[in-house]
Design a protein around this motif. Structure first.
Motif, PDB file in Angstrom:
ATOM      1  N   ALA A  53       0.835  -1.201   0.000  1.00  0.00           N
ATOM      2  CA  ALA A  53       0.000   0.000   0.000  1.00  0.00           C
ATOM      3  C   ALA A  53       0.873   1.256   0.000  1.00  0.00           C
ATOM      4  O   ALA A  53       0.590   2.210  -0.731  1.00  0.00           O
ATOM      5  CB  ALA A  53      -0.929  -0.005   1.203  1.00  0.00           C
ATOM      6  N   ALA A  54       1.930   1.246   0.798  1.00  0.00           N
ATOM      7  CA  ALA A  54       2.826   2.409   0.846  1.00  0.00           C
ATOM      8  C   ALA A  54       3.543   2.593  -0.483  1.00  0.00           C
ATOM      9  O   ALA A  54       3.663   3.721  -0.984  1.00  0.00           O
ATOM     10  CB  ALA A  54       3.839   2.239   1.975  1.00  0.00           C
ATOM     11  N   GLN A  55       3.991   1.489  -1.065  1.00  0.00           N
ATOM     12  CA  GLN A  55       4.684   1.573  -2.350  1.00  0.00           C
ATOM     13  C   GLN A  55       3.736   2.091  -3.433  1.00  0.00           C
ATOM     14  O   GLN A  55       4.107   2.950  -4.221  1.00  0.00           O
ATOM     15  CB  GLN A  55       5.231   0.202  -2.743  1.00  0.00           C
ATOM     16  CG  GLN A  55       6.003   0.201  -4.033  1.00  0.00           C
ATOM     17  CD  GLN A  55       6.527  -1.174  -4.402  1.00  0.00           C
ATOM     18  OE1 GLN A  55       6.103  -2.177  -3.835  1.00  0.00           O
ATOM     19  NE2 GLN A  55       7.440  -1.219  -5.343  1.00  0.00           N
ATOM     20  N   SER A  56       2.532   1.603  -3.438  1.00  0.00           N
ATOM     21  CA  SER A  56       1.541   2.043  -4.425  1.00  0.00           C
ATOM     22  C   SER A  56       1.222   3.530  -4.245  1.00  0.00           C
ATOM     23  O   SER A  56       1.127   4.275  -5.211  1.00  0.00           O
ATOM     24  CB  SER A  56       0.273   1.207  -4.282  1.00  0.00           C
ATOM     25  OG  SER A  56      -0.705   1.640  -5.173  1.00  0.00           O
ATOM     26  N   SER A  57       1.088   3.953  -2.991  1.00  0.00           N
ATOM     27  CA  SER A  57       0.807   5.357  -2.703  1.00  0.00           C
ATOM     28  C   SER A  57       1.962   6.254  -3.157  1.00  0.00           C
ATOM     29  O   SER A  57       1.737   7.312  -3.748  1.00  0.00           O
ATOM     30  CB  SER A  57       0.554   5.524  -1.211  1.00  0.00           C
ATOM     31  OG  SER A  57       0.360   6.870  -0.897  1.00  0.00           O
ATOM     32  N   ASN A  58       3.186   5.817  -2.882  1.00  0.00           N
ATOM     33  CA  ASN A  58       4.362   6.599  -3.298  1.00  0.00           C
ATOM     34  C   ASN A  58       4.466   6.692  -4.809  1.00  0.00           C
ATOM     35  O   ASN A  58       4.811   7.743  -5.349  1.00  0.00           O
ATOM     36  CB  ASN A  58       5.649   5.987  -2.730  1.00  0.00           C
ATOM     37  CG  ASN A  58       5.783   6.196  -1.246  1.00  0.00           C
ATOM     38  OD1 ASN A  58       5.157   7.081  -0.677  1.00  0.00           O
ATOM     39  ND2 ASN A  58       6.601   5.378  -0.609  1.00  0.00           N
ATOM     40  N   GLN A  59       4.149   5.605  -5.489  1.00  0.00           N
ATOM     41  CA  GLN A  59       4.227   5.613  -6.949  1.00  0.00           C
ATOM     42  C   GLN A  59       3.179   6.553  -7.543  1.00  0.00           C
ATOM     43  O   GLN A  59       3.455   7.255  -8.510  1.00  0.00           O
ATOM     44  CB  GLN A  59       4.043   4.201  -7.502  1.00  0.00           C
ATOM     45  CG  GLN A  59       5.250   3.331  -7.254  1.00  0.00           C
ATOM     46  CD  GLN A  59       5.026   1.881  -7.649  1.00  0.00           C
ATOM     47  OE1 GLN A  59       3.893   1.456  -7.828  1.00  0.00           O
ATOM     48  NE2 GLN A  59       6.102   1.143  -7.773  1.00  0.00           N
ATOM     49  N   ARG A  60       1.982   6.575  -6.953  1.00  0.00           N
ATOM     50  CA  ARG A  60       0.945   7.496  -7.442  1.00  0.00           C
ATOM     51  C   ARG A  60       1.346   8.942  -7.186  1.00  0.00           C
ATOM     52  O   ARG A  60       1.135   9.812  -8.025  1.00  0.00           O
ATOM     53  CB  ARG A  60      -0.397   7.187  -6.779  1.00  0.00           C
ATOM     54  CG  ARG A  60      -1.119   6.017  -7.394  1.00  0.00           C
ATOM     55  CD  ARG A  60      -2.572   5.959  -6.920  1.00  0.00           C
ATOM     56  NE  ARG A  60      -2.686   5.927  -5.475  1.00  0.00           N
ATOM     57  CZ  ARG A  60      -2.782   4.820  -4.743  1.00  0.00           C
ATOM     58  NH1 ARG A  60      -2.765   3.655  -5.326  1.00  0.00           N
ATOM     59  NH2 ARG A  60      -2.885   4.883  -3.435  1.00  0.00           N
ATOM     60  N   ALA A  61       1.927   9.205  -6.008  1.00  0.00           N
ATOM     61  CA  ALA A  61       2.323  10.573  -5.669  1.00  0.00           C
ATOM     62  C   ALA A  61       3.435  11.064  -6.591  1.00  0.00           C
ATOM     63  O   ALA A  61       3.459  12.236  -6.975  1.00  0.00           O
ATOM     64  CB  ALA A  61       2.768  10.648  -4.213  1.00  0.00           C
ATOM     65  N   LEU A  62       4.338  10.178  -6.941  1.00  0.00           N
ATOM     66  CA  LEU A  62       5.454  10.553  -7.810  1.00  0.00           C
ATOM     67  C   LEU A  62       5.132  10.353  -9.286  1.00  0.00           C
ATOM     68  O   LEU A  62       5.941  10.692 -10.146  1.00  0.00           O
ATOM     69  CB  LEU A  62       6.698   9.728  -7.448  1.00  0.00           C
ATOM     70  CG  LEU A  62       7.235   9.926  -6.022  1.00  0.00           C
ATOM     71  CD1 LEU A  62       8.353   8.935  -5.746  1.00  0.00           C
ATOM     72  CD2 LEU A  62       7.723  11.351  -5.838  1.00  0.00           C
ATOM     73  N   GLU A  63       3.958   9.785  -9.550  1.00  0.00           N
ATOM     74  CA  GLU A  63       3.527   9.488 -10.909  1.00  0.00           C
ATOM     75  C   GLU A  63       4.572   8.668 -11.654  1.00  0.00           C
ATOM     76  O   GLU A  63       4.927   8.962 -12.799  1.00  0.00           O
ATOM     77  CB  GLU A  63       3.179  10.762 -11.664  1.00  0.00           C
ATOM     78  CG  GLU A  63       2.014  11.510 -11.057  1.00  0.00           C
ATOM     79  CD  GLU A  63       1.679  12.788 -11.796  1.00  0.00           C
ATOM     80  OE1 GLU A  63       2.374  13.148 -12.773  1.00  0.00           O
ATOM     81  OE2 GLU A  63       0.714  13.443 -11.396  1.00  0.00           O
ATOM     82  N   THR A  64       5.081   7.655 -10.982  1.00  0.00           N
ATOM     83  CA  THR A  64       6.063   6.765 -11.601  1.00  0.00           C
ATOM     84  C   THR A  64       5.364   5.481 -12.026  1.00  0.00           C
ATOM     85  O   THR A  64       4.354   5.092 -11.448  1.00  0.00           O
ATOM     86  CB  THR A  64       7.208   6.417 -10.623  1.00  0.00           C
ATOM     87  OG1 THR A  64       6.638   5.800  -9.469  1.00  0.00           O
ATOM     88  CG2 THR A  64       7.974   7.654 -10.224  1.00  0.00           C
TER      89      THR A  64
END
Length: 90
Positions: free
Chosen positions: A33-44
């Motif tokens: 969940a944290a990894q997915s959230s970080n990827q969405r925030a960074l748009e990676t």
């Protein structure tokens, strides 16, 4: 009497294994969940994951909960049997 001790030991060991598996599944879910959230925030783009998927972790969480409950029932049954034996001998 030996069978009751064995039932207690098996029940507690099974519960401990289930508890450890629940902890591991929970950690995996939180990391994903944290990894997915970080990827969405960074748009990676989504990277490939090496661990179990979120779905697998959720299934593991549910099945280990059932496993833990079953082991607790075996401990409760052994406790009740021990109580009955004590009542019979007194």
């Amino acid at each position: 009497m030996m069978e009751i001790s064995s039932a207690f030991a098996s029940g507690f060991q099974g519960f401990q294994r289930a508890s450890d598996a629940v902890t591991e599944a929970t950690v995996n879910i939180n990391q994903q969940a944290a990894q997915s959230s970080n990827q969405r925030a960074l748009e990676t783009p989504v990277e490939s994951r090496t661990g179990p998927s979120m779905e697998q972790s959720l299934v593991t969480l549910g099945s280990e909960q059932i496993n833990a409950e079953a082991n607790l029932k075996s401990v409760k049954t052994a406790d009740e049997m021990l109580g009955s034996i004590i009542d019979l001998r007194v």
